[in-house]
Design a protein around this motif. Structure first.
Motif, PDB file in Angstrom:
ATOM      1  N   ILE A   4       3.510  28.124  19.768  1.00 34.64           N
ATOM      2  CA  ILE A   4       2.708  29.284  20.189  1.00 34.64           C
ATOM      3  C   ILE A   4       3.349  30.012  21.373  1.00 34.64           C
ATOM      4  CG2 ILE A   4       0.502  30.005  21.208  1.00 34.64           C
ATOM      5  CD1 ILE A   4      -0.864  27.988  19.305  1.00 34.64           C
ATOM      6  N   PRO A   5       3.727  29.335  22.463  1.00 32.22           N
ATOM      7  CA  PRO A   5       4.342  30.081  23.576  1.00 32.22           C
ATOM      8  C   PRO A   5       5.601  30.847  23.166  1.00 32.22           C
ATOM      9  CG  PRO A   5       3.660  27.922  24.325  1.00 32.22           C
ATOM     10  CD  PRO A   5       3.509  27.922  22.820  1.00 32.22           C
ATOM     11  N   ALA A   6       6.416  30.267  22.292  1.00 30.40           N
ATOM     12  CA  ALA A   6       7.615  30.965  21.822  1.00 30.40           C
ATOM     13  C   ALA A   6       7.235  32.194  21.009  1.00 30.40           C
ATOM     14  CB  ALA A   6       8.497  30.031  20.999  1.00 30.40           C
ATOM     15  N   GLY A   7       6.175  32.092  20.208  1.00 28.01           N
ATOM     16  CA  GLY A   7       5.698  33.240  19.442  1.00 28.01           C
ATOM     17  C   GLY A   7       5.183  34.348  20.349  1.00 28.01           C
ATOM     18  N   VAL A  30      -0.193  35.779  11.570  1.00 25.27           N
ATOM     19  CA  VAL A  30       1.094  35.097  11.595  1.00 25.27           C
ATOM     20  C   VAL A  30       0.900  33.626  11.221  1.00 25.27           C
ATOM     21  CG1 VAL A  30       3.062  34.427  13.030  1.00 25.27           C
ATOM     22  CG2 VAL A  30       1.990  36.668  13.346  1.00 25.27           C
ATOM     23  N   HIS A  31       1.662  33.201  10.236  1.00 26.55           N
ATOM     24  CA  HIS A  31       1.753  31.817   9.792  1.00 26.55           C
ATOM     25  C   HIS A  31       0.372  31.245   9.452  1.00 26.55           C
ATOM     26  CE1 HIS A  31       3.937  28.120   9.136  1.00 26.55           C
ATOM     27  NE2 HIS A  31       3.261  27.465  10.064  1.00 26.55           N
ATOM     28  N   SER A  32      -0.178  30.418  10.305  1.00 26.40           N
ATOM     29  CA  SER A  32      -1.424  29.716   9.973  1.00 26.40           C
ATOM     30  C   SER A  32      -2.683  30.554  10.184  1.00 26.40           C
ATOM     31  CB  SER A  32      -1.520  28.416  10.780  1.00 26.40           C
ATOM     32  OG  SER A  32      -1.465  28.701  12.160  1.00 26.40           O
ATOM     33  N   TYR A  91      -7.427  47.951  22.069  1.00 21.59           N
ATOM     34  CA  TYR A  91      -6.233  47.558  21.314  1.00 21.59           C
ATOM     35  C   TYR A  91      -6.144  48.286  19.986  1.00 21.59           C
ATOM     36  CZ  TYR A  91      -6.449  43.958  24.821  1.00 21.59           C
ATOM     37  OH  TYR A  91      -6.517  43.313  26.021  1.00 21.59           O
ATOM     38  N   GLN A  92      -4.908  48.605  19.605  1.00 26.61           N
ATOM     39  CA  GLN A  92      -4.682  49.220  18.304  1.00 26.61           C
ATOM     40  C   GLN A  92      -4.386  48.172  17.239  1.00 26.61           C
ATOM     41  OE1 GLN A  92      -3.368  50.739  21.319  1.00 26.61           O
ATOM     42  NE2 GLN A  92      -5.324  51.784  21.045  1.00 26.61           N
ATOM     43  N   ALA A  93      -4.050  46.955  17.674  1.00 21.63           N
ATOM     44  CA  ALA A  93      -3.804  45.866  16.724  1.00 21.63           C
ATOM     45  C   ALA A  93      -4.157  44.530  17.374  1.00 21.63           C
ATOM     46  CB  ALA A  93      -2.347  45.849  16.271  1.00 21.63           C
ATOM     47  N   VAL A  94      -4.654  43.620  16.539  1.00 20.87           N
ATOM     48  CA  VAL A  94      -4.934  42.253  16.955  1.00 20.87           C
ATOM     49  C   VAL A  94      -4.054  41.337  16.107  1.00 20.87           C
ATOM     50  CG1 VAL A  94      -6.657  40.415  17.071  1.00 20.87           C
ATOM     51  CG2 VAL A  94      -7.316  42.771  17.599  1.00 20.87           C
ATOM     52  N   VAL A  95      -3.307  40.471  16.778  1.00 21.45           N
ATOM     53  CA  VAL A  95      -2.440  39.513  16.102  1.00 21.45           C
ATOM     54  C   VAL A  95      -3.092  38.139  16.195  1.00 21.45           C
ATOM     55  CG1 VAL A  95      -0.171  38.414  16.067  1.00 21.45           C
ATOM     56  CG2 VAL A  95      -0.378  40.829  16.724  1.00 21.45           C
ATOM     57  N   PHE A  96      -3.408  37.547  15.047  1.00 22.52           N
ATOM     58  CA  PHE A  96      -3.834  36.151  15.006  1.00 22.52           C
ATOM     59  C   PHE A  96      -2.543  35.336  14.893  1.00 22.52           C
ATOM     60  CE2 PHE A  96      -8.516  35.611  13.745  1.00 22.52           C
ATOM     61  CZ  PHE A  96      -8.909  36.750  14.442  1.00 22.52           C
ATOM     62  N   LEU A  97      -2.109  34.791  16.028  1.00 26.71           N
ATOM     63  CA  LEU A  97      -0.841  34.077  16.100  1.00 26.71           C
ATOM     64  C   LEU A  97      -1.084  32.577  16.017  1.00 26.71           C
ATOM     65  CD1 LEU A  97       2.266  34.114  16.645  1.00 26.71           C
ATOM     66  CD2 LEU A  97       1.680  33.897  19.070  1.00 26.71           C
ATOM     67  N   VAL A 115      -2.806  39.614  21.370  1.00 30.84           N
ATOM     68  CA  VAL A 115      -2.306  38.423  20.686  1.00 30.84           C
ATOM     69  C   VAL A 115      -3.315  37.313  20.963  1.00 30.84           C
ATOM     70  CG1 VAL A 115      -0.455  36.716  20.543  1.00 30.84           C
ATOM     71  CG2 VAL A 115       0.100  39.141  20.889  1.00 30.84           C
ATOM     72  N   PHE A 116      -3.868  36.772  19.890  1.00 30.42           N
ATOM     73  CA  PHE A 116      -4.922  35.763  19.968  1.00 30.42           C
ATOM     74  C   PHE A 116      -4.428  34.506  19.274  1.00 30.42           C
ATOM     75  CE2 PHE A 116      -9.055  34.106  18.254  1.00 30.42           C
ATOM     76  CZ  PHE A 116      -9.592  33.730  19.479  1.00 30.42           C
ATOM     77  N   SER A 117      -4.452  33.372  19.996  1.00 35.00           N
ATOM     78  CA  SER A 117      -3.852  32.162  19.428  1.00 35.00           C
ATOM     79  C   SER A 117      -4.749  30.930  19.573  1.00 35.00           C
ATOM     80  CB  SER A 117      -2.493  31.901  20.082  1.00 35.00           C
ATOM     81  OG  SER A 117      -2.631  31.751  21.487  1.00 35.00           O
ATOM     82  N   LYS A 118      -6.052  31.124  19.532  1.00 36.42           N
ATOM     83  CA  LYS A 118      -6.968  29.982  19.629  1.00 36.42           C
ATOM     84  C   LYS A 118      -6.816  29.097  18.383  1.00 36.42           C
ATOM     85  CE  LYS A 118     -11.828  28.732  20.111  1.00 36.42           C
ATOM     86  NZ  LYS A 118     -11.694  27.792  21.205  1.00 36.42           N
ATOM     87  N   THR A 119      -6.898  27.805  18.596  1.00 34.62           N
ATOM     88  CA  THR A 119      -6.834  26.870  17.480  1.00 34.62           C
ATOM     89  C   THR A 119      -8.071  25.971  17.498  1.00 34.62           C
ATOM     90  OG1 THR A 119      -5.528  25.305  18.792  1.00 34.62           O
ATOM     91  CG2 THR A 119      -4.320  26.837  17.391  1.00 34.62           C
TER      92      THR A 119
END
Length: 174
Positions: A37-40, A107-109, A73-79, A25-29
């Motif tokens: 983001i933390p809830a996601g 996800v989303h943005s 990883y088998q999947a990368v999530v851009f959160l 799970v990758f959430s850089k902005t």
């Protein structure tokens, strides 16, 4: 003694389950930063516990966007990612990862990320343009046979931050 050992092993082996797969799970902005983001991340971790997959979360592309690390990883999530978040080498590693069969979830943005990278635009399909204020809309289920839609009513009122997207990318992902 052997019977006791066998019973203990039988009980513990049923409690131990191997993870089915690993998710990054990758959430850089580099633009707007969503407070959710933390809830996601927590929601994805809960899904991992429920469905037996591991979750690793980071906002540091230097740590994971290389061939060796992505290969775990088998999947990368851009959160909730936004803006320009990867350098040239990191982009190349991510492209190789996807071309080798790695999975991607945006996800989303995630569609508000890396506008100047045509390959990513093709991966996402449509890039974020704008959204009006939060409003309610009527959702109509077109295909109740589609997985997950069988529980939805034929029509639903839904309040959301509805995105308007740019026109679709013209080229298929290469």
């Amino acid at each position: 003694m052997k019977t006791l050992l066998a019973a203990v092993l039988a009980l513990t082996s049923t409690c131990i389950q191997a993870a089915q797969f690993n998710v990054l799970v990758f959430s850089k902005t580099g633009g707007w930063h969503h407070d959710s983001i933390p809830a996601g991340v927590d929601a994805i971790k809960d899904l991992g516990k429920l469905h037996d997959f591991t979750v690793f979360w980071t906002e540091d592309p230097n740590r994971v966007f290389n061939d060796k690390e992505l290969g775990k990883y088998q999947a990368v999530v851009f959160l909730l990612t936004t803006g320009d978040i990867l350098n040239v080498d990191q982009k190349a590693a991510f492209e190789r990862y996807i071309k080798a069969g790695g999975g991607y979830v945006g996800v989303h943005s995630a569609s508000d990320t890396e506008y100047g990278w045509p390959w990513y635009t093709r991966l996402v399909g449509h890039m974020f343009y704008v959204h009006p204020t939060i409003q309610t809309a009527v959702l109509k289920v077109e295909d109740r046979q589609f997985p997950g839609m069988e529980r939805w009513a034929p029509r639903n009122l839904w309040t959301e931050e509805w995105y308007e997207f740019m026109p679709a990318a013209s080229n298929k992902l290469k």
